[in-house]
Enzyme design. Structure first.
Site, PDB file in Angstrom:
ATOM      1  N   HIS A 127      -1.149  -1.295 -18.202  1.00 60.89           N
ATOM      2  CA  HIS A 127      -1.968  -2.195 -19.022  1.00 60.89           C
ATOM      3  C   HIS A 127      -1.042  -2.536 -20.188  1.00 60.89           C
ATOM      4  O   HIS A 127      -0.703  -1.659 -20.975  1.00 60.89           O
ATOM      5  CB  HIS A 127      -3.219  -1.418 -19.433  1.00 60.89           C
ATOM      6  N   ASP A 251     -11.502  -5.086 -12.789  1.00 61.33           N
ATOM      7  CA  ASP A 251     -11.567  -4.435 -14.114  1.00 61.33           C
ATOM      8  C   ASP A 251     -13.031  -4.166 -14.484  1.00 61.33           C
ATOM      9  O   ASP A 251     -13.441  -4.333 -15.633  1.00 61.33           O
ATOM     10  CB  ASP A 251     -10.862  -5.271 -15.190  1.00 61.33           C
ATOM     11  N   HIS A 255     -20.602  -1.427 -19.850  1.00 66.09           N
ATOM     12  CA  HIS A 255     -20.892  -1.177 -21.272  1.00 66.09           C
ATOM     13  C   HIS A 255     -22.373  -1.442 -21.483  1.00 66.09           C
ATOM     14  O   HIS A 255     -22.951  -2.284 -20.789  1.00 66.09           O
ATOM     15  CB  HIS A 255     -20.102  -2.131 -22.179  1.00 66.09           C
TER      16      HIS A 255
HETATM   17 ZN   LIG Z   1      -6.754  -2.495 -18.908  1.00 68.30          ZN
END
Ligand SMILES: [Zn+2]
Length: 351
Positions: A127, A251, A255
């Site tokens: 990342h 991804d 949340h």
């Molecule tokens: Zn990431």
């Protein structure tokens, strides 16, 4: 239309450790989106930087009706300071290492880690975010205005460039996670022309939207990497079509709705994506069906099996034509695509 189930190379399960996400929600989200296998990121509530944490994750994984492959962190506690014991993870069938959510920034440590992981025959998944440990930003320019911190393209490309230099030096197997900039696509294209052992991914949201009409009062648009310009979007699509980018990964990042409804500065980073990926990509009519099968099924399977992961035989899902609005059926529902038109749906049951 019956299709082989997909494999997502970038999912956040949140467990092990106590989180607001129910373990079964991951299975449900995956199956509702046509996935039967996922590669889980190690930044769970309990970070996967020890064999103990790995075993705790696997205790839950084996209760679910999808196959979950694991990654280990690159550094202890994702702090970017100290490597973990890669050898003991590899002995347990874990071959990919990432501090995802954060980046391996320190140059000296990166040098040591790329060398070690090459010797152990593992892979670095990165990342790329230069300022993640010091001053993480909020949004891509020019939408930063006066209150938000810009995330310039160079945050991604400086790390990527440094990494590709280490790949050339040590021959380490490398996978660039969720690319967002046109410069990154060019860097990976050159690396592949030079026969470096690299692969790359992009998310559906970086392919399907750009930052022209982003509402900066709405935290649902907050993620890393940020949604960038239409010219970045075009370059990412071209990168997929010419084989520079190998896979589309979701991804998938659960949340709570409250943490996404906060103002942009305070909002959590990330969106869920397992359920929406294929229906939204298909409905965009940007890709042929065989291209999507390549990015969601064939290439992810090829990459993980070449790394050493033991994959399941594919399951299948039946996809039916429809003309309705997409709504997330699992929890949580922090999707970017709620209410968008979809042309396909599946019942979420293997056939
Ligand atoms: Zn990431």
């Amino acid at each position: 239309m019956k299709l082989n189930s997909f494999l997502d190379m970038h999912t956040h399960t949140r467990y092990p450790g106590k989180s607001f996400v129910k373990e079964l929600d991951i299975e449900k989200a995956a199956k509702n989106g046509g996935y039967s296998e996922i590669l889980a990121m190690p930044n769970s509530v309990k970070i996967i930087d020890s064999i103990e944490a790995l075993m705790e994750a696997r205790e839950v994984d084996k209760k679910l009706d999808i196959k979950i492959h694991r990654t280990g962190s690159l550094t202890k506690g994702l702090q970017g300071k100290e490597p973990i014991d890669y050898r003991e993870f590899i002995a347990q069938g874990v071959f990919a290492f990432t501090d995802d959510g954060l980046s391996l920034v320190d140059d000296n440590l990166a040098e040591l880690i790329f060398k070690t992981i090459k010797n152990e025959d593992g892979a670095v998944f990165q990342h790329c975010e230069k300022n993640c440990h010091t001053s993480p930003g909020d949004i891509a320019p020019p939408n930063d205005g006066e209150l938000l911190t810009p995330i310039h393209s160079s945050e991604e490309t400086e790390i990527l460039q440094r990494d590709l230099h280490l790949v050339a030096k040590y021959g380490t197997r490398y996978h660039a996670q969720h690319l967002s900039t046109k410069e990154s696509v060019n860097l990976i294209r050159d690396a592949k022309l030079n026969n470096l052992p690299v692969t790359a991914e992009v998310t559906p949201h970086h392919i399907l939207i750009n930052n022209k009409n982003i509402d900066t009062s709405n935290g649902k648009y907050k993620m890393y990497p940020p949604i960038r310009t239409s010219s970045d979007q075009v370059a990412l699509i071209e990168g997929l079509k010419d084989g520079t980018i190998d896979v589309i990964s979701t991804d998938h990042a659960p949340h709570t709705i409250e943490s996404k409804q906060a103002n942009f500065k305070e909002a959590a980073r990330g969106v869920v994506g397992l359920e929406s990926a294929f229906p939204m990509l298909y409905s965009s009519e940007m890709f042929e069906l065989n291209e999507l099968v390549m990015y969601l099924d064939i290439n992810p399977r090829k990459i993980l099996s070449e790394l050493g992961y033991n994959l399941n035989n594919s399951n299948s899902f039946e996809w039916k034509s429809c003309n309705k609005k997409f709504y997330t059926n699992s929890n949580p529902k922090n999707s970017l695509f709620e209410g968008m038109e979809t042309l396909l749906e599946t019942s979420g049951v293997y056939v």
